[in-house]
Motif scaffolding. Structure first.
Motif, PDB file in Angstrom:
ATOM      1  N   ASP A 128       0.849  -1.169   0.000  1.00  0.00           N
ATOM      2  CA  ASP A 128       0.000   0.000   0.000  1.00  0.00           C
ATOM      3  C   ASP A 128       0.892   1.228   0.000  1.00  0.00           C
ATOM      4  OD1 ASP A 128      -1.847   1.972   0.289  1.00  0.00           O
ATOM      5  OD2 ASP A 128      -2.500   1.391   2.302  1.00  0.00           O
ATOM      6  N   PRO A 129       0.942   1.978  -1.110  1.00  0.00           N
ATOM      7  CA  PRO A 129       1.838   3.143  -1.161  1.00  0.00           C
ATOM      8  C   PRO A 129       1.539   4.173  -0.076  1.00  0.00           C
ATOM      9  CG  PRO A 129       0.328   3.121  -3.027  1.00  0.00           C
ATOM     10  CD  PRO A 129       0.216   1.789  -2.370  1.00  0.00           C
ATOM     11  N   LEU A 130       0.308   4.179   0.427  1.00  0.00           N
ATOM     12  CA  LEU A 130      -0.031   5.141   1.468  1.00  0.00           C
ATOM     13  C   LEU A 130       0.438   4.711   2.849  1.00  0.00           C
ATOM     14  CD1 LEU A 130      -3.567   6.325   0.336  1.00  0.00           C
ATOM     15  CD2 LEU A 130      -1.359   7.465   0.040  1.00  0.00           C
ATOM     16  N   ALA A 131       1.098   3.553   2.932  1.00  0.00           N
ATOM     17  CA  ALA A 131       1.718   3.157   4.198  1.00  0.00           C
ATOM     18  C   ALA A 131       2.946   4.005   4.490  1.00  0.00           C
ATOM     19  CB  ALA A 131       2.091   1.671   4.160  1.00  0.00           C
ATOM     20  N   ARG A 132       3.461   4.705   3.466  1.00  0.00           N
ATOM     21  CA  ARG A 132       4.591   5.607   3.664  1.00  0.00           C
ATOM     22  C   ARG A 132       4.085   7.016   3.944  1.00  0.00           C
ATOM     23  NH1 ARG A 132       9.869   4.449   0.107  1.00  0.00           N
ATOM     24  NH2 ARG A 132      10.095   6.693   0.494  1.00  0.00           N
TER      25      ARG A 132
END
Length: 380
Positions: A70-74
């Protein structure tokens, strides 16, 4: 979506950067076998910006897809979207349907310049989608995200995995995709890697039926349709046109004569910086921490061989449609360990071909019917 003038020897149509493998979900098909935590050695913000700067060397308007996990985990994802946009890149994203995908964050991404958001929908109801995604509430969060994106005037793409567990829901999903106001439906035909290795793929005959159906509905839906890891959709579309109009092979209508396959119009950078032809073909040709992404794409032996359709073997190598298709190099590798072998999901056998057929056909007890053998009187 993709300019027809791009030469795939020089640049990819699609450059995917896997920002992280961290994700709250444990989806049954997950290529990345995502983990809840970020890897301590994933590319830093500074390294990511260097990667985006180098991507501009491919040419104006290079399409970049931020994926995961999930790119939004960063925490720096919006910053990276803004930076890539400032560099002239077309920044898009494939976030997971998790609690991280809030309307506020979607608005921030849109304001940072995100051009498109791709959301995954693998079931038409909460029960089927959440079962596939292995997380209660994922369906509702995906629906909320789609509405929030529309309110932010951010185009939405819907990605759907096709395997035995999901294939019967495709007609209903078609209606759901339309209701969501999506601009594109990307239909991903399972490649058995990562967690997906335990799922049952559909047969070549069933895949043919699905692709014929996709061709039939394409003109009747308010969104575009493309396939992922199933470039023989092009062959099916061309055969249908030949049957209906009596024409010979033509382009696919979007200005390109060749299909996008791993390494040919497609490149993938992992969260650790490894450069792969595709996330589903995990053979590294280099690492962006020590090598030039552009040079790896243009000059590495692996990428060059994948771009040469004369290197293909088996029935893919003999196929008259190999230029417009090329077969899934990822699936060939997953089944045989050879990325240049025949794609076992395609049941088409070229007229006069008497060479070996995919070994997986024999294991599955499957034989091609006249429907997909070259020279048959009708396509179906």
């Amino acid at each position: 979506m993709y300019p027809g003038t791009i030469e795939t020897e020089e640049r990819p149509f699609v450059l995917i950067w896997e920002l992280t493998q961290a994700c709250e979900l444990a989806c049954k098909h997950c290529r990345a076998e995502a983990d809840p935590d970020c890897h301590p050695d994933e590319l830093t913000t500074a390294e990511g910006k260097e990667l985006l700067e180098e991507a501009t060397e491919f040419g104006d308007g290079q399409l970049v897809v931020l994926s995961g996990g999930d790119p939004l985990a960063r925490p720096d994802t919006t910053e990276l979207v803004r930076y890539g946009t400032e560099q002239g890149l077309r920044m898009t994203m494939t976030p997971s349907g998790t609690s991280s995908l809030t309307p506020r964050r979607i608005r921030a991404l849109a304001d940072a310049g995100l051009k498109r958001m791709a959301l995954s929908l693998d079931g038409v109801t909460a029960s089927t989608h959440d079962e596939f995604r292995q997380e209660a509430g994922s369906f509702d969060e995906t629906m909320t995200a789609a509405r929030a994106a529309r309110e932010s005037e951010l185009p939405v793409q819907i990605n759907t995995t096709v395997c035995r567990e999901t294939v019967d829901e495709l007609p209903a999903l078609r209606e759901r995709v339309a209701d969501l106001g999506a601009v594109l439906w990307s239909v991903f035909f399972l490649v058995p890697v990562g967690r997906g290795a335990v799922l049952d793929p559909i047969s070549p005959a069933r895949a043919e039926e699905v692709m014929e159906w996709l061709c039939e509905i394409q003109g009747d839906v308010p969104f575009g349709i493309k396939t992922t890891e199933a470039p023989h959709y092009r062959r099916v579309a061309l055969q249908q046109r030949v049957d209906s109009e009596g024409e010979g092979p033509v382009s696919d209508g979007i200005g390109r004569q060749t299909g996008i396959v791993a390494g040919d119009g497609f490149a993938f950078v992992s969260h650790l910086g490894d450069v792969y032809p595709s996330g589903f073909l995990p053979v590294s040709a280099g690492n962006v921490r020590t090598e030039s992404l552009v040079e790896v794409y243009r000059k590495s032996e692996l990428f060059q061989r994948l771009r040469n359709r004369d290197e293909l073997t088996g029935k893919c190598g003999a196929c008259p449609y190999r230029a417009v298709c090329g077969g899934s190099r990822s699936r060939a590798y997953a089944y045989t360990g050879d990325p240049l072998a025949s794609d076992p999901l395609c049941g088409f056998v070229p007229d006069g071909y008497d060479g070996p057929l995919p070994e997986s056909w024999e294991r599955q007890g499957w034989r091609p019917s006249e429907a997909v053998v070259a020279g048959a009187d009708t396509h179906r």
